[in-house]
Design an enzyme around this catalytic site. Structure first.
Site, PDB file in Angstrom:
ATOM      1  N   ALA A  48       0.796  -1.227   0.000  1.00  0.00           N
ATOM      2  CA  ALA A  48       0.000   0.000   0.000  1.00  0.00           C
ATOM      3  C   ALA A  48       0.836   1.290   0.000  1.00  0.00           C
ATOM      4  O   ALA A  48       0.642   2.159  -0.862  1.00  0.00           O
ATOM      5  CB  ALA A  48      -0.971  -0.023   1.185  1.00  0.00           C
TER       6      ALA A  48
ATOM      7  N   GLN B 225       4.252 -13.420  -1.746  1.00  0.00           N
ATOM      8  CA  GLN B 225       4.971 -12.256  -1.201  1.00  0.00           C
ATOM      9  C   GLN B 225       5.771 -12.642   0.043  1.00  0.00           C
ATOM     10  O   GLN B 225       6.811 -12.042   0.324  1.00  0.00           O
ATOM     11  CB  GLN B 225       3.985 -11.134  -0.849  1.00  0.00           C
ATOM     12  CG  GLN B 225       3.377 -10.416  -2.038  1.00  0.00           C
ATOM     13  CD  GLN B 225       2.052 -11.007  -2.453  1.00  0.00           C
ATOM     14  OE1 GLN B 225       1.791 -12.192  -2.249  1.00  0.00           O
ATOM     15  NE2 GLN B 225       1.200 -10.192  -3.043  1.00  0.00           N
TER      16      GLN B 225
ATOM     17  N   ASP C 252      -3.819  -2.500   3.993  1.00  0.00           N
ATOM     18  CA  ASP C 252      -4.067  -1.752   2.755  1.00  0.00           C
ATOM     19  C   ASP C 252      -5.078  -0.635   2.951  1.00  0.00           C
ATOM     20  O   ASP C 252      -5.075   0.359   2.228  1.00  0.00           O
ATOM     21  CB  ASP C 252      -4.554  -2.698   1.652  1.00  0.00           C
ATOM     22  CG  ASP C 252      -3.377  -3.420   1.048  1.00  0.00           C
ATOM     23  OD1 ASP C 252      -2.914  -4.399   1.653  1.00  0.00           O
ATOM     24  OD2 ASP C 252      -2.880  -2.959   0.001  1.00  0.00           O
TER      25      ASP C 252
ATOM     26  N   ASN D 107      -6.417  -6.251   4.370  1.00  0.00           N
ATOM     27  CA  ASN D 107      -5.019  -6.622   4.133  1.00  0.00           C
ATOM     28  C   ASN D 107      -5.002  -7.872   3.262  1.00  0.00           C
ATOM     29  O   ASN D 107      -6.058  -8.400   2.886  1.00  0.00           O
ATOM     30  CB  ASN D 107      -4.289  -6.837   5.463  1.00  0.00           C
ATOM     31  CG  ASN D 107      -2.789  -6.968   5.270  1.00  0.00           C
ATOM     32  OD1 ASN D 107      -2.171  -6.146   4.567  1.00  0.00           O
ATOM     33  ND2 ASN D 107      -2.174  -7.983   5.841  1.00  0.00           N
ATOM     34  N   LYS D 108      -3.821  -8.331   2.967  1.00  0.00           N
ATOM     35  CA  LYS D 108      -3.635  -9.474   2.067  1.00  0.00           C
ATOM     36  C   LYS D 108      -4.537 -10.642   2.434  1.00  0.00           C
ATOM     37  O   LYS D 108      -4.692 -10.959   3.617  1.00  0.00           O
ATOM     38  CB  LYS D 108      -2.162  -9.889   2.111  1.00  0.00           C
ATOM     39  CG  LYS D 108      -1.776 -11.074   1.253  1.00  0.00           C
ATOM     40  CD  LYS D 108      -2.202 -10.953  -0.201  1.00  0.00           C
ATOM     41  CE  LYS D 108      -1.736  -9.687  -0.868  1.00  0.00           C
ATOM     42  NZ  LYS D 108      -2.426  -9.443  -2.166  1.00  0.00           N
TER      43      LYS D 108
HETATM   44  O1  MRU Z   1      -1.115  -7.356  -3.290  1.00  0.00           O
HETATM   45  P1  MRU Z   1      -0.036  -6.650  -2.514  1.00  0.00           P
HETATM   46  O2  MRU Z   1       1.259  -7.388  -2.524  1.00  0.00           O
HETATM   47  O3  MRU Z   1       0.091  -5.216  -2.919  1.00  0.00           O
HETATM   48  O4  MRU Z   1      -0.572  -6.669  -1.014  1.00  0.00           O
HETATM   49  C1  MRU Z   1       0.215  -6.071  -0.027  1.00  0.00           C
HETATM   50  C2  MRU Z   1      -0.347  -6.223   1.337  1.00  0.00           C
HETATM   51  O5  MRU Z   1      -1.408  -6.758   1.535  1.00  0.00           O
HETATM   52  C3  MRU Z   1       0.434  -5.600   2.440  1.00  0.00           C
HETATM   53  O6  MRU Z   1       0.273  -6.330   3.631  1.00  0.00           O
HETATM   54  C4  MRU Z   1      -0.054  -4.167   2.675  1.00  0.00           C
HETATM   55  O7  MRU Z   1      -0.118  -3.471   1.476  1.00  0.00           O
HETATM   56  C5  MRU Z   1       0.823  -3.441   3.619  1.00  0.00           C
HETATM   57  S1  MRU Z   1       2.415  -3.104   2.933  1.00  0.00           S
HETATM   58  C6  MRU Z   1       3.248  -2.183   4.080  1.00  0.00           C
END
Ligand code: MRU
Length: 347
Positions: free
Chosen positions: A53, A196, A237, A247-248
């Site tokens: 994010a 990730q 996010d 979040n993810k």
């Molecule tokens: O799909 P992504 O890799 O962009 O998802 C990222 C996440 O869900 C992270 O946990 C979130 O953005 C926080 S990053 C500091």
């Protein structure tokens, strides 16, 4: 023990370009791609070259600066209209991370003012958004580490590290900070389907000599049952005004499991991740990505009976969250009222 390696930079402003570390290629290859226009930056966000994010918000801010750089010089009469179109394009790159819209709003507000030098002004603001995020991460790292003091084990999910931010990281920043203070056993979930955790978090920790164990996402319940971890530490996010957290995908599962096993859940995010306009997490737009990202090749043919449901975020209700750590302070057991204290300090 950690070494004093400077965490990797996902985004580098060169003066004329934005250099984006292509995170799809990590950990095998470390390749930066240069972008000199907003369209390229929007595409880099959509295709997950840059993700996380805060990093998405920072990239978008530089994308606006690049749009001004391009159109102010080449289309002096209609540059504002063209920049507005580029801002709309950037806004459509991904839907869930509110940092994207927050950064675009800041840039739009700046551009609404009379400016002597719009190019210089937008570059300066984008750089400030970037450096403010790093400063916020360092503060959150210390605040989050305070909460972890004395714990023996934790788990993180996805990648909320330097790669996902201006630098240092949110959840991974807290992990960096606690590892400078004491021993900690660290587990990370693979984070299917983009991995990730397995690719990016593992790589960041390895770079700094922080030992950690990878687990299959489906091993989390059994890990908690084993008693090896007291905390789950994740990023966000989008956080609503009452503390619901997008979040993810998989974060909600971890939160439910954590409650069952007496494990605490820490969400680490800068206040730029709080969407004060939404109270309930059900109002958050959850990105659905292509079935192709999930489906084995075998099923990816015309007329296949097998498709995939691929939401890439979920929403954890505030009731399941022990602490939200921001650069403006820690909110325990978040509620609409307790989060208000953070809002009042908004610039
Ligand atoms: O799909 P992504 O890799 O962009 O998802 C990222 C996440 O869900 C992270 O946990 C979130 O953005 C926080 S990053 C500091």
């Amino acid at each position: 023990m950690t070494s004093a390696i400077t965490p990797v930079q996902a985004l580098q402003w060169t003066g004329t370009h934005l250099a984006v570390l292509d995170q799809r290629l990590l950990p095998e290859q470390l390749v930066y791609k240069n972008y000199n226009n907003a369209k390229g930056v929007a595409d880099a966000i959509t295709t997950m070259q840059v993700r996380g994010a805060p990093a998405i918000g920072i990239a978008a801010a530089y994308g606006v600066a690049l749009a001004v750089f391009q159109h102010y010089q080449h289309s002096p009469k209609e540059w504002q209209q063209k920049v507005a179109e580029d801002i709309a394009l950037l806004a459509s790159s991904r839907p869930t991370a509110v940092n994207l819209f927050w950064a675009l709003e800041l840039m739009t507000t700046l551009l609404a003012q009379p400016l002597n030098d719009p190019i210089e002004a937008t570059i300066t603001l984008a750089k400030k958004i970037h450096s403010d995020d790093i400063a916020a991460n360092l503060t959150m790292g210390e605040l989050g580490a305070d909460l972890l003091t004395g714990a023996k084990g934790l788990m993180t999910h996805c990648n909320a590290g330097a790669l996902a931010t201006g630098g240092y990281g949110t959840a991974l920043g807290v992990i960096r900070s606690i590892c400078l203070r004491q021993a900690m056993t660290i587990y990370m979930g693979e984070t299917r389907p983009w991995l990730q955790g397995a690719r990016l978090t593992a790589w960041e920790l390895a770079q700094e000599g922080i030992p950690a164990s990878l687990i299959a996402d489906s091993a989390a319940a059994w890990l908690m049952k084993s008693g090896a971890i007291e905390w789950i530490v994740v990023g966000a996010d989008r956080i609503t005004a009452r503390g619901d957290v997008a979040n993810k995908i998989g974060t909600y599962s971890l939160a439910v499991l954590a409650k069952q096993h007496g494990v605490k859940l820490m969400v680490v995010a800068p206040t730029s991740t709080i969407d004060w306009s939404i109270e309930n997490g059900e109002a958050i737009a959850i990105e659905q990505r292509s079935a192709h990202e999930l489906l084995p090749n075998y099923y990816q043919h015309e007329g296949s009976f097998i498709t995939a449901w691929n939401p890439v975020f979920d929403v954890t209700p505030a009731e399941l969250i022990t602490a939200i750590v921001t650069e403006r302070g820690v909110v325990l057991n978040p509620t609409l009222q307790s989060l208000q204290g953070l809002k009042n300090e908004i610039l």
